[in-house]
Design a protein around this motif. Structure first.
Motif, PDB file in Angstrom:
ATOM      1  N   THR A   1       0.833  -1.201   0.000  1.00  0.00           N
ATOM      2  CA  THR A   1       0.000   0.000   0.000  1.00  0.00           C
ATOM      3  C   THR A   1       0.870   1.255   0.000  1.00  0.00           C
ATOM      4  N   ALA A   2       1.969   1.219   0.736  1.00  0.00           N
ATOM      5  CA  ALA A   2       2.871   2.370   0.798  1.00  0.00           C
ATOM      6  C   ALA A   2       3.465   2.674  -0.573  1.00  0.00           C
ATOM      7  N   VAL A   3       3.918   1.630  -1.281  1.00  0.00           N
ATOM      8  CA  VAL A   3       4.501   1.829  -2.611  1.00  0.00           C
ATOM      9  C   VAL A   3       3.460   2.410  -3.561  1.00  0.00           C
ATOM     10  N   ALA A   4       2.242   1.877  -3.506  1.00  0.00           N
ATOM     11  CA  ALA A   4       1.176   2.368  -4.380  1.00  0.00           C
ATOM     12  C   ALA A   4       0.813   3.809  -4.049  1.00  0.00           C
TER      13      ALA A   4
ATOM     14  N   LEU B   1      10.432   0.159   9.630  1.00  0.00           N
ATOM     15  CA  LEU B   1      11.172  -0.946   9.010  1.00  0.00           C
ATOM     16  C   LEU B   1      10.386  -2.253   9.031  1.00  0.00           C
ATOM     17  N   MET B   2       9.660  -2.498  10.119  1.00  0.00           N
ATOM     18  CA  MET B   2       8.956  -3.769  10.295  1.00  0.00           C
ATOM     19  C   MET B   2       7.525  -3.624   9.801  1.00  0.00           C
ATOM     20  N   LEU B   3       7.249  -4.148   8.600  1.00  0.00           N
ATOM     21  CA  LEU B   3       5.930  -4.012   7.992  1.00  0.00           C
ATOM     22  C   LEU B   3       5.452  -5.363   7.458  1.00  0.00           C
ATOM     23  N   PRO B   4       4.143  -5.588   7.429  1.00  0.00           N
ATOM     24  CA  PRO B   4       3.619  -6.803   6.807  1.00  0.00           C
ATOM     25  C   PRO B   4       3.590  -6.657   5.289  1.00  0.00           C
ATOM     26  N   GLY B   5       3.758  -7.771   4.599  1.00  0.00           N
ATOM     27  CA  GLY B   5       3.639  -7.761   3.152  1.00  0.00           C
ATOM     28  C   GLY B   5       4.922  -7.430   2.426  1.00  0.00           C
ATOM     29  N   MET B   6       5.664  -6.487   2.951  1.00  0.00           N
ATOM     30  CA  MET B   6       6.914  -6.036   2.340  1.00  0.00           C
ATOM     31  C   MET B   6       7.637  -5.202   3.383  1.00  0.00           C
ATOM     32  N   ASP B   7       8.885  -5.539   3.704  1.00  0.00           N
ATOM     33  CA  ASP B   7       9.541  -4.796   4.776  1.00  0.00           C
ATOM     34  C   ASP B   7       9.941  -3.392   4.321  1.00  0.00           C
ATOM     35  N   GLY B   8      10.287  -2.572   5.304  1.00  0.00           N
ATOM     36  CA  GLY B   8      10.587  -1.180   5.030  1.00  0.00           C
ATOM     37  C   GLY B   8      11.776  -0.980   4.109  1.00  0.00           C
ATOM     38  N   LEU B   9      12.747  -1.883   4.163  1.00  0.00           N
ATOM     39  CA  LEU B   9      13.913  -1.759   3.285  1.00  0.00           C
ATOM     40  C   LEU B   9      13.500  -1.884   1.822  1.00  0.00           C
ATOM     41  N   GLU B  10      12.650  -2.859   1.523  1.00  0.00           N
ATOM     42  CA  GLU B  10      12.203  -3.031   0.142  1.00  0.00           C
ATOM     43  C   GLU B  10      11.294  -1.879  -0.284  1.00  0.00           C
ATOM     44  N   VAL B  11      10.464  -1.403   0.635  1.00  0.00           N
ATOM     45  CA  VAL B  11       9.629  -0.230   0.324  1.00  0.00           C
ATOM     46  C   VAL B  11      10.513   0.954  -0.039  1.00  0.00           C
ATOM     47  N   CYS B  12      11.557   1.168   0.757  1.00  0.00           N
ATOM     48  CA  CYS B  12      12.471   2.281   0.505  1.00  0.00           C
ATOM     49  C   CYS B  12      13.125   2.132  -0.873  1.00  0.00           C
ATOM     50  N   ARG B  13      13.588   0.933  -1.186  1.00  0.00           N
ATOM     51  CA  ARG B  13      14.217   0.700  -2.498  1.00  0.00           C
ATOM     52  C   ARG B  13      13.250   1.042  -3.633  1.00  0.00           C
ATOM     53  N   ARG B  14      12.007   0.605  -3.496  1.00  0.00           N
ATOM     54  CA  ARG B  14      11.045   0.761  -4.588  1.00  0.00           C
ATOM     55  C   ARG B  14      10.611   2.214  -4.762  1.00  0.00           C
ATOM     56  N   ILE B  15      10.358   2.905  -3.666  1.00  0.00           N
ATOM     57  CA  ILE B  15       9.881   4.280  -3.826  1.00  0.00           C
ATOM     58  C   ILE B  15      11.002   5.213  -4.249  1.00  0.00           C
ATOM     59  N   ARG B  16      12.258   4.823  -3.950  1.00  0.00           N
ATOM     60  CA  ARG B  16      13.373   5.657  -4.361  1.00  0.00           C
ATOM     61  C   ARG B  16      13.920   5.265  -5.734  1.00  0.00           C
ATOM     62  N   ALA B  17      13.369   4.209  -6.330  1.00  0.00           N
ATOM     63  CA  ALA B  17      13.832   3.790  -7.652  1.00  0.00           C
ATOM     64  C   ALA B  17      13.433   4.798  -8.723  1.00  0.00           C
TER      65      ALA B  17
END
Length: 240
Positions: A36-39, A53-69
């Motif tokens: 949801t955060a990425v969307a 950092l601790m999130l269900p579905g996708m951790d904060g590190l991966e969220v950070c990578r995706r939104i900063r891509a």
């Protein structure tokens, strides 16, 4: 009005943080999981993300990578106290700042304001522009916050830009990590590994060989020194 996306699966934390940010004059969106955060970041185009950092579905590190891509969106990580490894990983993937839980919501608002102030506010008066700073292959525009290396623009995070600007403005000066934390981050105290990680990331972008740095030298027992090309024969230390 600046928009902040708050990402945390604890509804109490999200509610409190969103309330403080709202009272400070920010527009606030909330997400409770990684996808949801990425969307939301793609759809709502926030100016900054506060990210657990601790999130269900996708951790904060991966969220950070995706939104900063797609864009250098400022990110403040929320980490559990004592989780130094996770905190360093967050900085490695591009977080600009972090706050450890439990935290003061007022402190978080101040961190948000500080990061946003550094992320886009011109440092020169309206209508004026500071001259470019040049050092060897590097050219830095303080007003537009751009860095060019050998004709190619570098993608720097907010803190990486601030750190490089400080180094270029203070060539040949050995500066401790404590002093860098005060002058660049504006913190009187904090985890000094933050500085270490950012120096390492900056070296990866500005040095020909980050393992044998020639621009940003390690001064053992002190900290770091920026050596413009031609000012030295070689770096000091092994680049850590």
């Amino acid at each position: 009005m600046k928009r902040v996306l708050v990402v945390d699966d604890d509804p109490t934390v999200s509610e409190v943080v969103a309330g403080y940010l709202d009272r400070a004059g920010f527009a606030v969106d909330v997400a409770a999981d990684g996808p949801t955060a990425v969307a939301q970041a793609a759809r709502r185009k926030p100016d900054l993300v506060v990210l657990d950092l601790m999130l269900p579905g996708m951790d904060g590190l991966e969220v950070c990578r995706r939104i900063r891509a797609n864009a250098p969106l400022p990110v403040i990580m929320l980490t559990a106290r004592g989780d130094e490894e996770d905190r360093i990983l967050g900085l490695e993937v591009g977080a600009d700042d972090y706050v450890t839980k439990p935290f003061s919501p007022r402190e978080l608002v101040l961190r948000v304001e500080s990061v946003l102030r550094r992320s886009g506010a011109p440092t020169a008066p309206a209508g004026a522009a500071e001259p470019w700073l040049r050092s060897g292959p590097l050219a830095l525009d303080p007003t537009a916050r751009r860095v060019i290396r050998d004709g190619v623009e570098l993608a720097l995070t907010i803190r990486e830009f601030d750190l490089l600007e400080f180094f270029i403005r203070h060539p040949g000066r050995a500066t401790s990590r404590e002093q860098l934390m005060q002058r660049v981050w504006g913190w009187e105290f904090g985890d000094l590994s933050t500085v270490t990680v950012h120096v390492r990331r900056l070296r990866e972008k500005v040095e020909d060989d980050p393992a044998r740095p020639r621009l940003i030298s390690t001064v053992w027992g002190v900290g770091y020194r920026f050596d413009p090309p031609g000012s030295q024969e070689g770096g000091v230390g092994d680049g850590r």
